[in-house]
Enzyme design. Structure first.
Site, short mmCIF file in Angstrom:
data_model
loop_
_atom_site.label_atom_id
_atom_site.label_comp_id
_atom_site.label_asym_id
_atom_site.label_seq_id
_atom_site.Cartn_x
_atom_site.Cartn_y
_atom_site.Cartn_z
N THR A 188 -29.75 -14.72 -49.51
CA THR A 188 -30.08 -13.87 -48.36
C THR A 188 -29.88 -14.59 -47.02
O THR A 188 -30.14 -15.78 -46.89
CB THR A 188 -31.55 -13.40 -48.48
OG1 THR A 188 -31.66 -12.68 -49.70
CG2 THR A 188 -31.97 -12.52 -47.32
N GLU A 189 -29.42 -13.81 -46.05
CA GLU A 189 -29.25 -14.32 -44.68
C GLU A 189 -29.79 -13.27 -43.71
O GLU A 189 -29.98 -12.11 -44.13
CB GLU A 189 -27.75 -14.52 -44.37
CG GLU A 189 -27.11 -15.59 -45.21
CD GLU A 189 -25.63 -15.79 -44.86
OE1 GLU A 189 -25.14 -15.12 -43.93
OE2 GLU A 189 -25.01 -16.63 -45.53
N ALA A 219 -27.46 -10.52 -44.18
CA ALA A 219 -27.02 -10.22 -45.55
C ALA A 219 -28.23 -10.17 -46.48
O ALA A 219 -28.65 -11.17 -47.03
CB ALA A 219 -26.02 -11.26 -46.03
N THR A 252 -37.37 -18.05 -51.17
CA THR A 252 -38.55 -18.41 -51.95
C THR A 252 -38.40 -19.86 -52.41
O THR A 252 -37.32 -20.26 -52.85
CB THR A 252 -38.67 -17.48 -53.18
OG1 THR A 252 -38.68 -16.14 -52.71
CG2 THR A 252 -39.94 -17.77 -53.97
N GLN A 263 -65.31 11.91 -64.64
CA GLN A 263 -63.97 12.27 -65.14
C GLN A 263 -62.85 12.01 -64.14
O GLN A 263 -61.73 11.69 -64.52
CB GLN A 263 -63.95 13.72 -65.61
CG GLN A 263 -64.72 13.89 -66.91
CD GLN A 263 -64.56 15.26 -67.52
OE1 GLN A 263 -64.19 16.21 -66.85
NE2 GLN A 263 -64.84 15.37 -68.81
N GLN A 282 -58.93 2.16 -54.93
CA GLN A 282 -59.64 3.45 -54.81
C GLN A 282 -60.85 3.48 -55.75
O GLN A 282 -61.94 3.90 -55.36
CB GLN A 282 -58.67 4.59 -55.14
CG GLN A 282 -59.21 5.98 -54.82
CD GLN A 282 -59.31 6.21 -53.32
OE1 GLN A 282 -58.62 5.58 -52.53
NE2 GLN A 282 -60.21 7.11 -52.92
N GLY A 323 -65.15 0.55 -51.25
CA GLY A 323 -65.20 -0.41 -50.14
C GLY A 323 -65.05 -1.84 -50.62
O GLY A 323 -64.40 -2.67 -49.95
N GLU A 331 -35.45 -9.47 -54.70
CA GLU A 331 -34.41 -9.37 -55.74
C GLU A 331 -33.74 -7.99 -55.76
O GLU A 331 -33.41 -7.45 -56.80
CB GLU A 331 -34.96 -9.79 -57.11
CG GLU A 331 -35.26 -11.28 -57.12
CD GLU A 331 -35.46 -11.88 -58.48
OE1 GLU A 331 -34.85 -11.39 -59.45
OE2 GLU A 331 -36.22 -12.85 -58.57
N THR A 352 -34.01 -4.37 -53.07
CA THR A 352 -35.00 -3.31 -52.82
C THR A 352 -34.89 -2.25 -53.91
O THR A 352 -33.86 -2.13 -54.58
CB THR A 352 -34.74 -2.63 -51.46
OG1 THR A 352 -33.45 -2.00 -51.54
CG2 THR A 352 -34.78 -3.62 -50.31
N1 COS Z 1 -22.66 -8.53 -63.27
C1 COS Z 1 -21.43 -9.05 -63.02
N2 COS Z 1 -20.63 -8.57 -62.06
C2 COS Z 1 -21.05 -7.52 -61.33
C3 COS Z 1 -22.34 -6.94 -61.53
C4 COS Z 1 -23.15 -7.49 -62.56
N3 COS Z 1 -24.36 -7.00 -62.83
N4 COS Z 1 -22.50 -5.94 -60.65
C5 COS Z 1 -21.36 -5.89 -59.92
N5 COS Z 1 -20.50 -6.84 -60.33
C6 COS Z 1 -19.15 -7.10 -59.84
C7 COS Z 1 -18.28 -5.86 -60.03
O1 COS Z 1 -17.72 -5.85 -61.30
C8 COS Z 1 -17.26 -6.01 -58.94
O2 COS Z 1 -16.24 -6.88 -59.37
P1 COS Z 1 -14.69 -6.47 -59.12
O3 COS Z 1 -14.57 -6.31 -57.62
O4 COS Z 1 -13.92 -7.60 -59.65
O5 COS Z 1 -14.48 -5.18 -59.82
C9 COS Z 1 -18.01 -6.73 -57.83
O6 COS Z 1 -19.16 -7.34 -58.44
C10 COS Z 1 -18.45 -5.78 -56.75
O7 COS Z 1 -19.23 -4.77 -57.39
P2 COS Z 1 -19.66 -3.46 -56.61
O8 COS Z 1 -18.43 -2.80 -56.05
O9 COS Z 1 -20.53 -2.64 -57.50
O10 COS Z 1 -20.51 -4.08 -55.43
P3 COS Z 1 -20.97 -3.42 -54.07
O11 COS Z 1 -20.34 -4.15 -52.97
O12 COS Z 1 -20.85 -1.94 -54.16
O13 COS Z 1 -22.54 -3.83 -54.03
C11 COS Z 1 -24.84 -3.78 -54.67
C12 COS Z 1 -23.36 -3.61 -55.04
C13 COS Z 1 -25.27 -2.97 -53.47
C14 COS Z 1 -25.51 -3.27 -55.90
C15 COS Z 1 -25.08 -5.28 -54.44
O14 COS Z 1 -24.61 -5.67 -53.17
C16 COS Z 1 -26.52 -5.66 -54.59
O15 COS Z 1 -27.03 -5.81 -55.69
N6 COS Z 1 -27.22 -5.84 -53.45
C17 COS Z 1 -28.58 -6.31 -53.48
C18 COS Z 1 -28.62 -7.78 -53.33
C19 COS Z 1 -29.98 -8.30 -53.56
O16 COS Z 1 -30.57 -8.07 -54.59
N7 COS Z 1 -30.47 -9.04 -52.59
C20 COS Z 1 -31.76 -9.61 -52.71
C21 COS Z 1 -31.71 -11.01 -52.30
S1 COS Z 1 -31.53 -12.12 -53.56
S2 COS Z 1 -33.39 -12.55 -53.99
#
Ligand code: COS
Length: 378
Positions: free
Chosen positions: A124-125, A128, A156, A277, A335, A339, A362, A364
């Site tokens: 995370t950034e 991002a 974390t 109840q 609840q 209090g 991990e 939302t």
């Molecule tokens: N395992 C392995 N590869 C995966 C995967 C998984 N579970 N899920 C996706 N991928 C791969 C896809 O196969 C795809 O690869 P190709 O481009 O080669 O086909 C690539 O990753 C991109 O997948 P996708 O198009 O589904 O990604 P998106 O950009 O649409 O993003 C979400 C997907 C939104 C689901 C993703 O950005 C995400 O999980 N975001 C949340 C991040 C997060 O949990 N942050 C919390 C901080 S970390 S504590």
């Protein structure tokens, strides 16, 4: 589906239960107030293997499967979700190293944790979060390695980590195809800890920014190929999300236990409130939701172990459902307690604050629903 454990696995879950009830829970209200985990408690977690849950046997660990890790996490969260998060974050940071690292990298990483080291998963950034592909932390190629610059946020274990699983971009223009994983020593030149977060819940767990300023990381510490980082991160989160589900189940169970005990001793209108109840309805609903969530979490774990094609969807479902019910159950526990549940002298309000993060970190629960909908609709 078989959720049974071997006697050895059951022993580890029992050990976690004993530590949670006898060492963690008794200290958790004070730790929650001051945000400081005593060294004596950290030592218990390290010596009992709770900070090395993900380490396979061949690298000196207990070799637990993900179902056992989840059951241990559930038990620890019944003691304190913040302490459980410290342990779970070590596992989260270890999964990508095990997934994509070479033998030498895995040995270095696991030896560090086996010797009491701590780890952080730095994806995370500021710009991002849900959009994990928007990582702007740069890894610029130089002779024999990379120069890393950028800021990671909400990390974390940031302030206590020895090793960092760092995702940085090897492409200047950014994008998911440049995301690359590195194993970075937290004491390396150019790494510093920024703002420490003052959080609503899981206050035992420390969270901070990590700042990288021209930090040199040798080629030998790049994990996997350049550009593999996004897939490694996604696979890691898929593995780890049921563990967040398990933490949520642990919090919810602890809240239910607290509410039940209170309702059986608190009297109003000349009777225990548990005899009313409307209270019984709440208790019954809480118990049902917890069992449904627990079943889903365990199922998601077994599906991962079996490499089931639907494992990613079930992982998202288990995290999303269990954390949503943890929020509901902990709110209802307050609840039932009235209090008293709202004061900091009891556990009720702590469970509610701790539950909230489970819907956020991990990924939302909105992101989990996107993953689920994507799978259902395709
Ligand atoms: N395992 C392995 N590869 C995966 C995967 C998984 N579970 N899920 C996706 N991928 C791969 C896809 O196969 C795809 O690869 P190709 O481009 O080669 O086909 C690539 O990753 C991109 O997948 P996708 O198009 O589904 O990604 P998106 O950009 O649409 O993003 C979400 C997907 C939104 C689901 C993703 O950005 C995400 O999980 N975001 C949340 C991040 C997060 O949990 N942050 C919390 C901080 S970390 S504590």
């Amino acid at each position: 589906m078989d959720f049974s454990l071997t006697p050895k696995q059951r022993e580890v879950v029992e050990l976690a239960r004993a530590i949670a009830q006898e060492e963690i829970k008794v200290a958790s209200l004070i730790i929650d107030k001051n945000g400081i985990v005593p060294d004596s408690l950290m030592n218990i977690l390290k010596q009992s293997g709770m900070t090395q849950l993900a380490i396979p046997k061949e690298y000196g660990g207990a070799g637990l499967d993900i179902l056992t890790v989840a059951m241990v996490a559930e038990q620890l969260a019944m003691g304190c979700a913040g302490i459980a998060t410290i342990c779970a974050a070590n596992a989260l940071a270890t999964f990508p190293v095990l997934q994509a690292g070479n033998e030498e990298q895995k040995n270095i990483w696991c030896n560090c944790l086996n010797e009491g080291g701590m780890a952080a998963f730095a994806l995370t950034e500021p710009g991002a979060g849900s959009d994990a592909g928007a990582v702007s932390c740069q890894a610029k190629k130089v002779d024999d390695g990379y120069l890393i610059s950028g800021n990671k946020s909400f990390i974390t274990n940031g302030p206590i980590a020895d090793k960092i699983a760092l995702f940085a971009n090897t492409r200047q223009e950014g994008g998911i195809r440049g995301l690359t994983l590195f194993m970075v020593d937290a004491k390396a030149k150019g790494v510093s800890i920024g703002k420490k977060e003052d959080k609503m819940g899981i206050r035992a767990s420390s969270t901070s920014e990590i700042i990288f300023e021209d930090c040199f990381v040798p080629d030998s510490q790049r994990i996997g190929r350049e550009g593999r980082g996004f897939k490694i991160a996604m696979q890691t989160l898929q593995t780890s999300r049921p563990v967040v589900g398990a933490l949520s189940v642990g919090i919810a169970q602890a809240a239910l236990d607290e509410a039940v005990a209170y309702s059986q001793q608190r009297k109003q209108f000349g009777a225990k409130v548990s005899s009313f109840q409307m209270v019984q309805e709440m208790i019954a609903n809480m118990a049902m939701k917890i069992e449904a969530a627990r079943g889903l979490v365990y199922r998601a774990c077994v599906m991962q172990m079996n490499n089931d094609p639907q494992a990613a969807m079930f992982s998202a479902m288990s995290k999303c459902y269990a954390s949503d019910i943890a929020m509901e159950v902990t709110t209802d526990a307050v609840q039932v307690m009235g209090g008293v549940g709202y004061t900091r002298d009891f556990f009720g309000e702590k469970y509610m604050r701790d539950a909230k993060i489970m819907q956020l970190y991990e990924g939302t629960n909105q992101i989990q629903r996107l993953v689920i909908a994507n799978e259902v609709l395709h």
